[in-house]
Motif scaffolding. Sequence first.
Motif, PDB file in Angstrom:
ATOM      1  N   VAL A 483     -61.550  22.974  15.618  1.00 20.30           N
ATOM      2  CA  VAL A 483     -61.783  24.028  14.626  1.00 20.30           C
ATOM      3  C   VAL A 483     -63.257  24.041  14.220  1.00 20.30           C
ATOM      4  CG1 VAL A 483     -61.237  24.771  12.268  1.00 20.30           C
ATOM      5  CG2 VAL A 483     -59.412  23.978  13.784  1.00 20.30           C
ATOM      6  N   SER A 484     -63.802  22.870  13.926  1.00 21.09           N
ATOM      7  CA  SER A 484     -65.208  22.827  13.489  1.00 21.09           C
ATOM      8  C   SER A 484     -66.125  23.366  14.582  1.00 21.09           C
ATOM      9  CB  SER A 484     -65.631  21.395  13.156  1.00 21.09           C
ATOM     10  OG  SER A 484     -64.822  20.900  12.150  1.00 21.09           O
ATOM     11  N   ALA A 485     -65.865  22.962  15.834  1.00 20.64           N
ATOM     12  CA  ALA A 485     -66.735  23.424  16.930  1.00 20.64           C
ATOM     13  C   ALA A 485     -66.644  24.942  17.074  1.00 20.64           C
ATOM     14  CB  ALA A 485     -66.339  22.732  18.231  1.00 20.64           C
ATOM     15  N   SER A 486     -65.428  25.476  16.915  1.00 16.38           N
ATOM     16  CA  SER A 486     -65.259  26.926  17.126  1.00 16.38           C
ATOM     17  C   SER A 486     -66.034  27.739  16.087  1.00 16.38           C
ATOM     18  CB  SER A 486     -63.782  27.308  17.114  1.00 16.38           C
ATOM     19  OG  SER A 486     -63.276  27.155  15.797  1.00 16.38           O
ATOM     20  N   LYS A 487     -66.323  27.114  14.951  1.00 20.60           N
ATOM     21  CA  LYS A 487     -67.029  27.861  13.893  1.00 20.60           C
ATOM     22  C   LYS A 487     -68.551  27.840  14.087  1.00 20.60           C
ATOM     23  CE  LYS A 487     -63.581  27.096  10.310  1.00 20.60           C
ATOM     24  NZ  LYS A 487     -63.208  26.102   9.289  1.00 20.60           N
ATOM     25  N   CYS A 488     -69.032  27.063  15.058  1.00 15.55           N
ATOM     26  CA  CYS A 488     -70.492  26.970  15.265  1.00 15.55           C
ATOM     27  C   CYS A 488     -71.003  28.144  16.087  1.00 15.55           C
ATOM     28  CB  CYS A 488     -70.827  25.666  15.992  1.00 15.55           C
ATOM     29  SG  CYS A 488     -70.416  24.232  15.011  1.00 15.55           S
ATOM     30  N   LEU A 489     -72.317  28.289  16.068  1.00 19.93           N
ATOM     31  CA  LEU A 489     -72.935  29.358  16.855  1.00 19.93           C
ATOM     32  C   LEU A 489     -72.852  29.044  18.342  1.00 19.93           C
ATOM     33  CD1 LEU A 489     -76.333  30.158  15.072  1.00 19.93           C
ATOM     34  CD2 LEU A 489     -74.309  31.627  15.237  1.00 19.93           C
ATOM     35  N   ASP A 490     -72.794  30.107  19.158  1.00 22.00           N
ATOM     36  CA  ASP A 490     -72.943  29.896  20.600  1.00 22.00           C
ATOM     37  C   ASP A 490     -74.312  29.275  20.825  1.00 22.00           C
ATOM     38  OD1 ASP A 490     -70.560  30.868  21.298  1.00 22.00           O
ATOM     39  OD2 ASP A 490     -71.273  32.878  21.817  1.00 22.00           O
ATOM     40  N   HIS A 491     -74.405  28.441  21.862  1.00 18.69           N
ATOM     41  CA  HIS A 491     -75.669  27.758  22.149  1.00 18.69           C
ATOM     42  C   HIS A 491     -76.815  28.768  22.289  1.00 18.69           C
ATOM     43  CE1 HIS A 491     -78.185  25.485  25.346  1.00 18.69           C
ATOM     44  NE2 HIS A 491     -78.555  25.074  24.159  1.00 18.69           N
ATOM     45  N   LYS A 492     -76.556  29.852  23.008  1.00 21.13           N
ATOM     46  CA  LYS A 492     -77.632  30.833  23.242  1.00 21.13           C
ATOM     47  C   LYS A 492     -78.062  31.483  21.918  1.00 21.13           C
ATOM     48  CE  LYS A 492     -79.077  34.553  26.292  1.00 21.13           C
ATOM     49  NZ  LYS A 492     -79.892  35.115  25.229  1.00 21.13           N
ATOM     50  N   ASP A 493     -77.081  31.804  21.078  1.00 23.66           N
ATOM     51  CA  ASP A 493     -77.418  32.420  19.784  1.00 23.66           C
ATOM     52  C   ASP A 493     -78.201  31.435  18.927  1.00 23.66           C
ATOM     53  OD1 ASP A 493     -76.081  34.619  20.629  1.00 23.66           O
ATOM     54  OD2 ASP A 493     -74.204  34.152  19.588  1.00 23.66           O
TER      55      ASP A 493
END
Length: 507
Positions: A483-493
């Motif tokens: 869940v925490s990872a899914s809330k992070c920005l995409d690497h490119k963004d």
Amino acid sequence: MTMNEVNSITNYVVVGGGTAGWISAAILSKALRNQPHKISVVESPDIPTIGVGEATIPSFVDLLEYLQIPLAEFVAKTGATFKLGIKFVDWKQKGHHYWHQFGEVGNKIDGVDFYQHWLKHHLTTQKYEFTDFSPAVALAKQHKFFISSPEHPTNLSKSTFALHFDASKVAKFLKQYCLSHGVEYVPAKVCDVTKHNDGSIYSLVTDEGKELEGDFFFDCSGQRALLIGKALRVGYTNWQHHLPVNSAIAVQSESRGEIPPYTESVALEHGWRWRIPLQERIGNGYVYCSDFCSDENARQTLLANIERPTSEPRKITFTTGVRQKIWDKNCVAVGLSSGFLEPLESTSIYLVMRTMLKFVQSLPSAQLFQPTIDEFNRLMVNEYEYIRDFIILHYCVSERQDSDFWRMWQHMELPDSLKYKLELFKCQGRLMDNYYDLFSHESWYAVLEGMGVRPRSYDPAINNSDDMLVAQALDKSFAALQVSASKCLDHKDYLDKLIAAFYRATA
Ligand SMILES: Cc1cc2nc3c(=O)[nH]c(=O)nc-3n(C[C@H](O)[C@H](O)[C@H](O)COP(=O)(O)OP(=O)(O)OC[C@H]3O[C@@H](n4cnc5c(N)ncnc54)[C@H](O)[C@@H]3O)c2cc1C
């Protein structure tokens, strides 16, 4: 002489302007900032740098901090991307993959290593992979990126990161850094070395007949090893019988838009292939053993595995091993002149930093004390040996039998130190505590488990824990990481935002 009268070395000369040369000059200028010194970097404009070396490990980020280089500036100016670990594909057997993460995996439970609890749970449930509890892997799998701040810890905080970068841009960046910190640049080809009566180096002679004197010299001349090898005649301990790959073909290719935050290492018939995603392009290479594979075969295999190459494939040869003495008389070898362990775990640039940081901790006075030099050499060779063992581990436990290259590993003589580590692990999953081993227990566990090496039994200390509570803790921790990872920005963004903020702030 009293303690106050110790004469310092002031005139340092670095030969070579590759990654090793500029990192060495940068560390030296930082370490000596409050005392009189002169640092010169001599580089031949006609001899190119090796031009590969684009993946790092997290200590590179510590180096940027030490040099007070803002991360955003470095990323913006060197085409850099973030790296959360390595995805190893087809190493155990074709069709299988595993992760070697940066940072921690799980937490100790009741004072016992997480690995032991995971193992017992896994043997009964088969539910999770070991690295399912790595914050870095949770992010990497979703192509997300996040840097936690120490003030606001989260369940992703134990992820660490490194960088991928464009080696030629990094050399230029570090050169600028050094020039602005008082380092002198001497574009000249060194063609001879003169010595004092005791055999130490007195000066370098350039092809234009100029003489450059120095008190202390750093050999960053790459595989040529001009000073440590040619002038001082320090031998090389060849490790090809342990690590037989000796060639690489490197080529760049077009970026496909998405930027995975990890290096990919894919085992091939005669070695392995790297894929390093940068902002604007991808770095690719096939590392192989020439006893089994012709250069043309390697070139074709690499090209068949990548899309849209943008450079001519380039062949590089190397000999795995280490210099018998990295420091001899008034010369320290840094970078490829000191040794090379093949690029599998991106440890070469780390060893450049480590050599220089160890040197500044062992800073000599004008009188060179042999015990200081001996201790430096002992520690550095230990480091090389620890890394060598870890790299060999990736190959020697492979189940692949589909080529002579992989079948060779079934009979390969392992270093005694690695045999010992494997025997210890195979009993109850315990690992040796080596203070100077770059790779943590979690790294060893990740590769051992990734390659399917299991101990005969787990550590009985975990029988103190309640299995049900452990199972609940694992379920909770796994779900929370996803869940925490899914809330992070995409690497490119994340990269776009960081770079835009840097240019806005400096506009
Ligand atoms: C296939 C391959 C892949 C690699 N991948 C990685 C990786 O992913 N991560 C990592 O950490 N490391 C990697 N490395 C290692 C990494 O490339 C090197 O450790 C790093 O680039 C440092 O190289 P260097 O500066 O020692 O040598 P070089 O880049 O070769 O620089 C040598 C310098 O010496 C100068 N020079 C030579 N002779 C003279 C002379 N006579 N007079 C004056 N100047 C001279 C040259 O002009 C040049 O500036 C890789 C290496 C190989 C072979």
